[in-house]
Design an enzyme around this catalytic site. Structure first.
Site, PDB file in Angstrom:
ATOM      1  N   HIS A   1      45.764  52.184  39.565  1.00 46.01           N
ATOM      2  CA  HIS A   1      46.674  51.608  38.572  1.00 46.01           C
ATOM      3  C   HIS A   1      46.572  52.339  37.237  1.00 46.01           C
ATOM      4  O   HIS A   1      45.501  52.812  36.844  1.00 46.01           O
ATOM      5  CB  HIS A   1      46.432  50.107  38.393  1.00 46.01           C
ATOM      6  CG  HIS A   1      45.083  49.730  37.857  1.00 46.01           C
ATOM      7  ND1 HIS A   1      44.833  49.525  36.512  1.00 46.01           N
ATOM      8  CD2 HIS A   1      43.903  49.494  38.478  1.00 46.01           C
ATOM      9  CE1 HIS A   1      43.573  49.176  36.333  1.00 46.01           C
ATOM     10  NE2 HIS A   1      42.979  49.154  37.509  1.00 46.01           N
TER      11      HIS A   1
ATOM     12  N   ASP B   1      38.963  52.758  33.873  1.00 44.85           N
ATOM     13  CA  ASP B   1      39.524  51.765  34.787  1.00 44.85           C
ATOM     14  C   ASP B   1      40.985  51.585  34.419  1.00 44.85           C
ATOM     15  O   ASP B   1      41.301  50.868  33.467  1.00 44.85           O
ATOM     16  CB  ASP B   1      38.743  50.458  34.643  1.00 44.85           C
ATOM     17  CG  ASP B   1      39.333  49.287  35.403  1.00 44.85           C
ATOM     18  OD1 ASP B   1      40.169  49.507  36.282  1.00 44.85           O
ATOM     19  OD2 ASP B   1      38.954  48.139  35.089  1.00 44.85           O
TER      20      ASP B   1
ATOM     21  N   GLU C   1      48.075  45.696  37.639  1.00 42.35           N
ATOM     22  CA  GLU C   1      46.809  45.359  38.286  1.00 42.35           C
ATOM     23  C   GLU C   1      45.950  44.469  37.407  1.00 42.35           C
ATOM     24  O   GLU C   1      45.304  43.536  37.893  1.00 42.35           O
ATOM     25  CB  GLU C   1      46.047  46.639  38.643  1.00 42.35           C
ATOM     26  CG  GLU C   1      44.849  46.422  39.570  1.00 42.35           C
ATOM     27  CD  GLU C   1      43.559  46.048  38.861  1.00 42.35           C
ATOM     28  OE1 GLU C   1      42.599  45.637  39.537  1.00 42.35           O
ATOM     29  OE2 GLU C   1      43.500  46.148  37.603  1.00 42.35           O
ATOM     30  N   GLU C   2      45.922  44.744  36.107  1.00 40.31           N
ATOM     31  CA  GLU C   2      45.018  44.012  35.214  1.00 40.31           C
ATOM     32  C   GLU C   2      45.395  42.542  35.053  1.00 40.31           C
ATOM     33  O   GLU C   2      44.604  41.765  34.521  1.00 40.31           O
ATOM     34  CB  GLU C   2      44.958  44.697  33.843  1.00 40.31           C
ATOM     35  CG  GLU C   2      44.310  46.085  33.852  1.00 40.31           C
ATOM     36  CD  GLU C   2      42.821  46.056  34.157  1.00 40.31           C
ATOM     37  OE1 GLU C   2      42.266  44.962  34.377  1.00 40.31           O
ATOM     38  OE2 GLU C   2      42.204  47.134  34.198  1.00 40.31           O
TER      39      GLU C   2
ATOM     40  N   HIS D   1      35.329  47.581  31.354  1.00 37.61           N
ATOM     41  CA  HIS D   1      36.155  46.846  30.392  1.00 37.61           C
ATOM     42  C   HIS D   1      35.633  46.988  28.963  1.00 37.61           C
ATOM     43  O   HIS D   1      35.977  46.178  28.090  1.00 37.61           O
ATOM     44  CB  HIS D   1      36.295  45.368  30.772  1.00 37.61           C
ATOM     45  CG  HIS D   1      37.315  45.152  31.848  1.00 37.61           C
ATOM     46  ND1 HIS D   1      37.873  43.922  32.108  1.00 37.61           N
ATOM     47  CD2 HIS D   1      37.897  46.012  32.714  1.00 37.61           C
ATOM     48  CE1 HIS D   1      38.739  44.026  33.102  1.00 37.61           C
ATOM     49  NE2 HIS D   1      38.772  45.293  33.488  1.00 37.61           N
TER      50      HIS D   1
END
Length: 348
Positions: A73, A190, A224-225, A325
């Protein structure tokens, strides 16, 4: 496969990291990804909700109902303006799992619907240590922090005169660095690092004229998140889906930034036993440095596919990423080991 493809993947990720793409504001990043896969000679389409679907291999006629979907993503954590305060500063609501205590003092960019980009910084309210005696003990959340704009604003009207309104997207500076020792540091590895990895895999297949026997697709998702990135657009005939996302690094886990992580279970449950086994076999066959881990607080794109009712077997791998994150760190060796597993899994 040699390490030049890992270098290529990192270079691609660095370029993508420079494009702001919090969840819901991904058009520019998706356009860049589409262009990169197209320039490698692949068939590329945009999905209705803005993802990028790539056909890496058509597969042989006998394997048309045994397709593989690889998902990564390009949407990231970020913020959205939820209030323009009376002093002209901005209260945010988070997009995805962005934490105020992690983003405090970070430079940000406010993207207005009129096309302007306005810089600022996320600060604790009353952020001067010499003035605020409760600085150290104050809680950090999006009600106790605010964006201080780098403009001459002293009221809500001043901020609105710049074109800022509630609902505007706020992107955090990634601060990307690649060290001489091979470490990659940035917010939002990420999952932009794994988008780079899938570009590296695509380049390898083209350079080596390698043709997998089964249909292989790449879906670069954009939600996605917030949990529904890969919930739609699964091509017909796909029987297996693998999320190529960040591998967790932390206490109690075996993965490091230099390894590829194979996830056996996350907070949603176990991954398909046979797929996990084949990923382990591929790692061994390719000489990849790997770890098999259980992630205590995690969910992936391929689980969104399953939740949408798609009948597939699923797996999850990725390069080890520390400080997830937050200000994340990985290594080119972890990228290379992930590429090795993908190569082995495709049987090329």
């Amino acid at each position: 496969m040699n390490q030049t493809y890992a270098t290529y993947a990192v270079e691609a990720a660095v370029k993508l990291l420079a494009i702001d793409s919090p969840t819901g504001y991904t058009q520019k990043a998706a356009a860049w990804v589409k262009n990169e896969f197209t320039s490698l000679g692949y068939k590329v389409d945009l999905t209705t909700k803005g993802g990028v679907m790539v056909t890496l291999a058509e597969g042989t006629p006998k394997n048309q109902n045994n397709g593989l979907l690889l998902a990564a993503h390009t949407d990231t954590l970020g913020g959205m303006v939820s209030e323009i305060k009376g002093n002209g500063r901005l209260r945010l609501t988070n997009l995805g799992g962005m934490k105020a205590d992690n983003g405090e003092t970070e430079n940000v960019r406010v993207h207005t619907r009129g096309g302007k980009t306005i810089e600022g910084t996320l600060q604790l309210c009353n952020a001067s240590v010499h003035v605020n005696g409760d600085y150290s003990t104050s809680p950090r959340n999006f009600n106790t922090t605010e964006v201080v704009l780098d403009e001459d604003v002293n009221s809500a009207d001043d901020a609105r005169a710049l074109g800022i309104e509630v609902g505007d997207i706020v992107a955090f500076e990634p601060r990307t660095r690649v060290t001489d020792s091979g470490y990659i540091k940035s917010r939002f590895l990420d999952d932009k690092l794994s988008v780079g990895i899938l570009l590296g895999l695509a380049k390898f297949l083209k350079d080596e004229h390698a043709t997998p026997d089964r249909p292989v697709y790449v879906h670069i998702t954009v939600y996605e998140e917030v949990g529904h990135g890969c919930a739609a657009s699964c091509p017909a005939g796909v029987t297996e889906g693998i999320s190529v996302d960040m591998g967790c690094v932390g206490a109690g886990l075996g993965c490091t930034e230099k390894k590829v992580s194979i996830c056996a279970k996350d907070s949603h449950g176990p991954y398909n036993y046979d797929v996990v086994g084949k990923l382990i076999d591929a790692a061994k066959a390719q000489g990849a440095d790997y770890a098999v881990d259980v992630y205590p607080f995690y969910g992936s794109d391929v689980e969104a596919t399953l939740s949408a009712g798609v009948d597939i077997r699923h797996g999850l791998i990725g390069p080890g990423v520390y400080a997830s994150h937050g200000y994340e760190r990985s290594h080119v060796e972890g990228v290379w080991n992930t590429l090795k597993v993908l190569k082995g899994y495709l049987g090329v």
